[in-house]
Design an enzyme around this catalytic site. Structure first.
Site, PDB file in Angstrom:
ATOM      1  CD  GLU A 148      -2.879  -1.196   2.352  1.00 24.14           C
ATOM      2  OE1 GLU A 148      -3.990  -1.691   2.187  1.00 24.14           O
ATOM      3  OE2 GLU A 148      -2.480  -0.791   3.458  1.00 24.14           O
TER       4      GLU A 148
ATOM      5  CB  CYS B 113       3.113   7.430   3.169  1.00 20.32           C
ATOM      6  SG  CYS B 113       3.688   6.303   4.413  1.00 20.32           S
TER       7      CYS B 113
ATOM      8  CB  CYS C 157       7.018  -4.929   8.882  1.00 18.50           C
ATOM      9  SG  CYS C 157       8.391  -4.109   9.729  1.00 18.50           S
TER      10      CYS C 157
ATOM     11  CB  CYS D 151       5.923  -1.891  16.158  1.00 23.57           C
ATOM     12  SG  CYS D 151       7.588  -1.566  15.556  1.00 23.57           S
TER      13      CYS D 151
ATOM     14  CB  CYS E 211       2.582  -1.412  13.600  1.00 27.00           C
ATOM     15  SG  CYS E 211       2.725  -1.368  11.812  1.00 27.00           S
TER      16      CYS E 211
ATOM     17  CB  CYS F 232       0.747   6.547  11.621  1.00 28.47           C
ATOM     18  SG  CYS F 232       2.144   7.375  10.982  1.00 28.47           S
TER      19      CYS F 232
END
Ligand code: SF4
Length: 349
Positions: A96, A111, A118, A122, A125, A343
């Site tokens: 994305e 962005c 990933c 975290c 996230c 975010c």
């Protein structure tokens, strides 16, 4: 569905590789430069677009090589103007990118993602729950910029002004490809954008921050800080266990001394976790060794995460304290929440 072919991806080849290939096809060497221009300056997505090359030559290229361009899979528009695009890669994976327009400031930011998923997990996230499947290559990162730039022109009559590597993935773990994409974006043979308009955001990998400094890359650097003491940071960002705050501060100081590039801290405010004045005091200390701007970001809850967003009142007090300590602070209200584009929300939904 995967569209992978056995043909070599021509955008993984250097200009001299393409020259050798072109000569082997019995064409003149300068044709390679033309092919390269189509690929990187004009963003060609197929050989048939390369109209200043002869048809037999284009067919020959087509026979041996592929252009692994990304393709739009879905576009979602937020009520606040933010546009999230989901792209399908040649092997079927999805990533994305988000266009964040601020017409009042004449700022149009994309962005971009640097990995499929990933590895850093975290806790706040959505991408971190997807696991890392692979790194994007330079062309796949570059394509996001080209495609969102076209989207920006169409929707707002304005090209992109800023690029942030803050989408899915940890850019410093896709280091070589990220640097190559920056090279393409900033080079006169590519998009010719200023590196000062580019920000690479990292969860904090000290040795790679130092490498970025040694490689003298002229981009801004953002550290996703989110907690100003190691105990709290370990809790939400496991990467902190091998890259604690002392190590990170030393790496950032080195980065600043070597490059004088701009450094910022991203700080998502979580209610009753990192939004007290004591937290602000610890954060202010981390702003002393070199000039830094702090961006306080409103949290966007994701399913199953144990956090709530800090209240506006707490964020205002927190920001005021930092300003009183001489720290440059911006409070960013979240964008694109209604389409999961904010975010920490990117998860191919
Ligand atoms: S916040 Fe960034 S580094 Fe952390 S899991 Fe999400 S994408 Fe990865």
């Amino acid at each position: 569905m995967s569209a992978t072919t056995d043909k070599a991806d021509i955008r993984k080849m250097s200009l001299s590789d393409v020259e050798a290939a072109v000569l082997a096809m019995g064409e003149k060497k300068f044709r390679a430069k033309q092919v390269y221009e189509w690929l990187w300056k004009k963003g060609a997505r197929s050989f048939s677009e390369m109209t200043n090359l002869s048809k037999p030559f284009r067919e020959e290229l087509e026979k041996h090589y592929a252009i692994h361009a990304i393709a739009t899979d879905q576009v979602q528009r937020s009520l606040d103007g933010t546009i999230k695009s989901r792209f399908r890669l040649h092997d079927g994976h999805l990533i994305e990118s988000v266009l964040i327009p601020v017409p009042a400031d004449n700022r149009y930011t994309v962005c971009v993602s640097s990995q499929v998923g990933c590895s850093l997990s975290c806790t706040f996230c959505a991408t971190g729950r997807m696991k890392r499947l692979r790194n994007l290559d330079a062309a796949e990162i570059y394509d996001q910029v080209v495609m969102v730039n076209a989207q920006c022109e169409e929707a707002f009559g304005h090209p992109l002004t800023n690029i942030v590597y803050m989408g899915m993935g940890e850019p410093l773990l896709a280091y070589k490809n990220v640097l190559e994409s920056i090279d393409r974006i900033t080079s006169a043979d590519g998009l010719n954008m200023s590196p000062r308009r580019i920000t690479v955001s990292t969860a904090g990998i000290a040795r790679m921050i130092k490498k970025l400094a040694d490689d003298a890359v002229k981009v801004n650097l953002a550290l996703s800080l989110h907690a100003a003491d190691d105990v709290k940071r370990n809790e939400i960002m496991p990467i902190n266990e091998q890259n604690n705050l002392d190590t990170l501060m030393e790496a950032l100081k080195y980065y600043y001394e070597q490059t004088r590039n701009r450094i910022s801290y991203e700080y998502i405010a979580f209610q009753d976790f990192n939004d007290s004045i004591d937290d602000a005091r610890l954060l202010a200390r981390l702003c002393k060794p070199f000039p830094v701007r702090v961006n306080i970001i409103e949290y966007n809850p994701i399913d199953g995460a144990p956090f709530r967003k800090a209240t506006e009142h707490r964020i205002d007090d927190f920001a005021r304290y930092l300003r009183e300590q001489g720290v440059m602070v911006t409070v960013r209200r979240s964008r694109g929440k209604d389409i999961d584009a904010a975010c920490g929300q990117l998860a191919n939904k």
